[in-house]
Design a protein around this motif. Structure first.
Motif, mmCIF file in Angstrom:
data_model
loop_
_atom_site.group_PDB
_atom_site.id
_atom_site.type_symbol
_atom_site.label_atom_id
_atom_site.label_comp_id
_atom_site.label_asym_id
_atom_site.label_seq_id
_atom_site.Cartn_x
_atom_site.Cartn_y
_atom_site.Cartn_z
ATOM 1 N N LYS A 15 0.857 -1.178 0.000
ATOM 2 C CA LYS A 15 0.000 0.000 0.000
ATOM 3 C C LYS A 15 0.899 1.236 0.000
ATOM 4 C CE LYS A 15 -3.871 -2.344 0.327
ATOM 5 N NZ LYS A 15 -3.299 -3.688 0.200
ATOM 6 N N GLU A 16 0.306 2.383 -0.241
ATOM 7 C CA GLU A 16 1.093 3.611 -0.360
ATOM 8 C C GLU A 16 1.971 3.850 0.870
ATOM 9 O OE1 GLU A 16 2.519 6.749 -2.542
ATOM 10 O OE2 GLU A 16 1.084 5.219 -3.197
ATOM 11 N N HIS A 17 1.442 3.566 2.058
ATOM 12 C CA HIS A 17 2.202 3.852 3.283
ATOM 13 C C HIS A 17 3.367 2.882 3.506
ATOM 14 C CE1 HIS A 17 -0.864 0.889 4.605
ATOM 15 N NE2 HIS A 17 0.128 0.418 5.325
ATOM 16 N N ASP A 18 3.424 1.795 2.733
ATOM 17 C CA ASP A 18 4.495 0.809 2.914
ATOM 18 C C ASP A 18 5.811 1.238 2.274
ATOM 19 O OD1 ASP A 18 3.037 -1.258 4.311
ATOM 20 O OD2 ASP A 18 1.995 -1.665 2.434
ATOM 21 N N PHE A 19 5.740 2.103 1.296
ATOM 22 C CA PHE A 19 6.940 2.393 0.511
ATOM 23 C C PHE A 19 8.025 3.109 1.317
ATOM 24 C CE2 PHE A 19 3.883 1.620 -2.885
ATOM 25 C CZ PHE A 19 4.627 0.751 -3.668
ATOM 26 N N GLU A 20 7.640 3.837 2.343
ATOM 27 C CA GLU A 20 8.636 4.545 3.155
ATOM 28 C C GLU A 20 9.609 3.572 3.806
ATOM 29 O OE1 GLU A 20 8.931 7.727 6.875
ATOM 30 O OE2 GLU A 20 6.973 7.206 6.036
ATOM 31 N N TRP A 21 9.070 2.482 4.410
ATOM 32 C CA TRP A 21 9.978 1.526 5.051
ATOM 33 C C TRP A 21 10.590 0.551 4.052
ATOM 34 C CZ3 TRP A 21 8.925 -3.617 4.639
ATOM 35 C CH2 TRP A 21 7.595 -4.019 4.443
ATOM 36 N N ILE A 22 9.895 0.277 2.958
ATOM 37 C CA ILE A 22 10.472 -0.613 1.944
ATOM 38 C C ILE A 22 11.735 0.007 1.346
ATOM 39 C CG2 ILE A 22 10.119 -1.565 -0.378
ATOM 40 C CD1 ILE A 22 7.214 -2.125 0.399
ATOM 41 N N GLN A 23 11.718 1.317 1.131
ATOM 42 C CA GLN A 23 12.877 1.989 0.549
ATOM 43 C C GLN A 23 14.097 1.961 1.464
ATOM 44 O OE1 GLN A 23 10.685 5.710 -0.403
ATOM 45 N NE2 GLN A 23 11.463 5.471 -2.479
#
Length: 314
Positions: free
Chosen positions: A117-125
């Motif tokens: 989801k959109e909010h996941d990309f911060e920690w995935i990066q």
């Protein structure tokens, strides 16, 4: 004990070729791989993965993270995991299914992540190991996905070619990239055909789709519903039939996925079929290149969905 030399002799190739098939299968032709794999099978040869891991300073483990609840009635994610597992096996890698909470427990060489989801990309990066995503994204993270835009564009044009006068898109009410791409393909086709576009978004449940049909009397006959998922398509189909409508004569339906639900519908759904197993394999190939320190020539890997024509279109 069977040795590398025995396998090479059995396959009538060099020891170097056998080693390359085992350690770098992406560098070897399919013909050579088949020869070596067959010889390994006949001789019951198993590569020493522990020695390989030590030699390369690797764990030979890939973690697979599914960030959305899996539907036990639909084998979509199981097909994905099957494709990943089959390809990892060719590289002598182990698959480890993890949750977000256990993501950092134990070491690995890389990650394959789906359901973001959109909010996941911060920690995935922030993940330091190589990562490949199953799903489109705008964050320049390597990914594999269906060509959603092209698929719905094709489906929309096909609906018109069947003779349907009105073409209605039923989308999934989520702010996700795949949904935006599917809607964009529909809009492109409608504009090209100079037809009025109509988009309705609902939850991705067959019950929501059934309620949509039940609560509105605006659906004129000779309409084809282009659906963002087979789950939505099957709900529309069931409710139309309950109301005595004829499919595909009065109404047409085209789904998207082609994993399971399209086959249990009655009549069976016309759908845009995704080859999820193959896309799982592509995820592994991309990740292995990253693990080997290679720079990907193509970070965005789009796999074409194929139309399967069945009983819900003319």
């Amino acid at each position: 004990m069977t040795t590398l030399k025995d396998v090479a002799k059995k396959a009538n190739v060099s020891k170097m070729t056998v080693s390359r098939v085992i350690n770098h299968p992406e560098l070897v032709t399919q013909e050579l791989k088949d020869l070596v794999y067959q010889a390994m099978k006949e001789l019951d040869y198993r590569p020493n993965t522990v020695a390989k891991a030590l030699a390369k300073n690797r764990t030979l483990v890939v973690k697979v993270l599914i960030l959305e609840e899996m539907d036990t009635t639909e084998p979509y994610f199981m097909n994905l995991v099957m494709g990943i597992a089959k390809e990892l096996d060719r590289y002598q890698y182990a698959l480890q299914l993890v949750t977000e909470n256990s993501l950092n427990l134990g070491d690995c060489d890389g990650y394959i992540i789906t359901g973001m989801k959109e909010h996941d990309f911060e920690w995935i990066q922030k993940i330091k190991k190589p990562v490949v995503l199953f799903g489109e994204n705008d964050y320049h993270i390597p990914y594999v996905d269906s060509n959603n835009q092209a698929a719905t564009r094709f489906a929309t044009k096909y609906a018109k070619s069947c003779g349907y006068e009105k073409i209605q898109f039923i989308g999934i009410d989520v702010p996700e990239k795949f949904e935006a791409s599917r809607e964009k393909g529909y809009l492109e086709a409608m504009e090209l055909m100079q037809l009025e576009a109509n988009i309705t978004r609902i939850d991705n449940h067959s019950s929501s789709a059934a309620k949509l049909i039940e609560n509105f009397d605006k659906w004129q006959e000779n309409t084809c519903f282009i659906c963002a998922s087979d789950r939505i398509a099957i709900g529309i189909e069931r409710q139309l039939l309950l109301e005595g409508k004829k499919i595909p004569d009065d109404y047409g339906i085209i789904g998207f996925d082609g994993v399971f639900l399209d086959q249990i519908a009655a009549p069976k759904l016309t759908t845009m079929k995704q080859d999820v197993v193959e896309m799982g394999k592509i995820c592994v190939a991309q990740l292995m290149a990253l693990i080997e320190g290679e720079e990907l020539t193509q970070k965005e890997m789009m796999h074409e969905a194929k139309m399967v024509v069945r009983g819900t279109t003319k």
